[in-house]
Design an enzyme around this catalytic site. Structure first.
Site, PDB file in Angstrom:
ATOM      1  CG  LEU A 160      -1.853  -1.175   1.387  1.00  0.00           C
ATOM      2  CD1 LEU A 160      -2.801  -0.950   2.565  1.00  0.00           C
ATOM      3  CD2 LEU A 160      -2.655  -1.418   0.122  1.00  0.00           C
TER       4      LEU A 160
ATOM      5  N   GLY B 182       1.072  -5.451   0.869  1.00  0.00           N
ATOM      6  CA  GLY B 182       0.047  -5.422  -0.174  1.00  0.00           C
ATOM      7  C   GLY B 182       0.525  -6.068  -1.477  1.00  0.00           C
TER       8      GLY B 182
ATOM      9  CG  ASN C 259       6.353  -5.895   5.418  1.00  0.00           C
ATOM     10  OD1 ASN C 259       5.447  -6.017   4.601  1.00  0.00           O
ATOM     11  ND2 ASN C 259       7.176  -4.867   5.413  1.00  0.00           N
ATOM     12  CD  GLU C 260       0.470  -6.726   5.687  1.00  0.00           C
ATOM     13  OE1 GLU C 260       1.040  -7.778   6.055  1.00  0.00           O
ATOM     14  OE2 GLU C 260       0.227  -6.474   4.499  1.00  0.00           O
TER      15      GLU C 260
END
Ligand SMILES: CCCCC/C=C\CCC/C=C/CC(=O)SCCNC(=O)CCNC(=O)[C@H](O)C(C)(C)COP(=O)(O)OP(=O)(O)OC[C@H]1O[C@@H](n2cnc3c(N)ncnc32)[C@H](O)[C@@H]1OP(=O)(O)O
Length: 289
Positions: free
Chosen positions: A94, A140, A162-163
């Site tokens: 994102l 994303g 890896n959020e």
């Protein structure tokens, strides 16, 4: 089984779009954020994400992606290969500037709904999909890859969700897409650690299906994958895929606006803004070292 009801229930674009009062309108024809190349002989379409420098995923890119997916459904393509036209990056996830600093509610809601829409169209597409991960695919970027049916990847790149380290909790539909690719325990570890895997590790745990050395090889492997469906009636294949993925799809379809609200609340929390802000700064500072 009532097939006509099933087809109606699987009619991807209008029902979902109207439910949210959003309609596709190409936002950026001049920017050419997505390139599409359909091979008339094979019926295979190559869709390249083209938002330089690193394919960060913006509202405009999601809108254009949805438009392309609608076009490919209309064209009844034999298969789609999703790749990047940026050097070394499939997609950097994102666009952080959509999340930080404190996005406006209106912009963020639209951004999130088009992200959801992109996932729905990709995850439920009637045609077979291959992700050619020809560069890094964090967060994303990995969501795009795991939403396809088959993954090919070039050596020496990184992929993963890896959020968590970026201060973001992956939403349930993202977790479900990962669970559909990886057995439970590996999926949970990947999510909770937020570790990015290199190509070989990703292959070893089954996150990707094959390692390829160049684009030519990727296209040949994709063609082999599409050929496995040549003797299967298209409608039967599409409905089988959509019914198989129905629980994951319905989980989002039933919760679209609460999913967007929840994520906005999470993003606007001062602690989350602080973590994303320092992460973004570290990305910028890396260059100065
Ligand atoms: C409570 C409910 C919660 C629900 C949560 C729901 C769902 C979550 C599911 C999906 C969520 C996803 C979250 C995200 O995607 S956040 C984004 C995460 N992305 C990353 O961590 C990747 C960051 N980028 C990199 O690591 C590297 O850029 C790279 C991709 C490895 C490429 O490296 P390199 O080729 O060296 O390029 P640069 O690093 O120099 O980048 C060039 C340029 O681009 C800027 N940039 C990079 N990534 C992004 C990005 N994602 N967004 C915006 N901008 C980005 C970078 O800062 C450079 O800019 P400058 O040239 O100005 O310095």
């Amino acid at each position: 089984m009532n097939f006509s009801r099933l087809i109606k229930n699987c009619s991807i674009p209008s029902r979902w779009l109207l439910a949210n009062n959003i309609r596709y309108q190409s936002s950026s024809a001049a920017q050419n954020l997505i390139q599409v190349d359909i091979n008339e002989e094979t019926g295979v379409s190559v869709v390249s994400l083209n938002r330089k420098p690193v394919n960060s995923l913006s509202l405009e890119l999601f809108k254009d992606f949805c438009g392309v997916m609608d076009d490919l459904e209309r064209e009844k393509v034999r298969g789609m290969v999703l790749k990047s036209s940026c050097d070394n990056v499939f997609s950097s996830g994102l666009d952080i500037t959509e999340l930080y600093p404190n996005p406006s509610e209106e912009r963020f809601e639209a951004f999130w709904l088009w992200f959801q829409e992109s996932w729905l169209k990709l995850y439920a597409s009637s045609f077979p999909t291959v992700a050619f991960v020809n560069g890094h695919a964090p967060a994303g970027g990995c969501v795009f890859a795991i939403s396809c049916e088959y993954r090919l990847m070039l050596p020496y790149y990184k992929i993963g969700l890896n959020e968590a380290p970026v201060g973001i909790v992956a939403t349930e539909w993202v977790m479900n897409s990962l669970r559909a690719v990886l057995p439970g325990k590996n999926a949970e570890r990947l999510l909770t650690s937020g570790r990015l895997l290199d190509t070989q590790e990703a292959f070893d745990i089954g996150l990707i299906d094959q390692i390829v050395n160049n684009e030519e090889e990727a296209m040949a492997r994709s063609e082999e994958f599409f050929a496995t469906f040549d003797n299967v009636p298209k409608l039967a294949r599409a409905l089988t895929k959509q019914v198989y993925r129905k629980n994951d799809l319905n989980q989002l379809i039933k919760n679209r606006s609460s999913d967007a609200k929840q994520f906005l609340n999470h993003i606007l929390r001062p602690e989350t803004q602080k973590i994303i802000g320092s992460y973004f700064k570290s990305l910028k500072d890396r260059k100065k070292d």
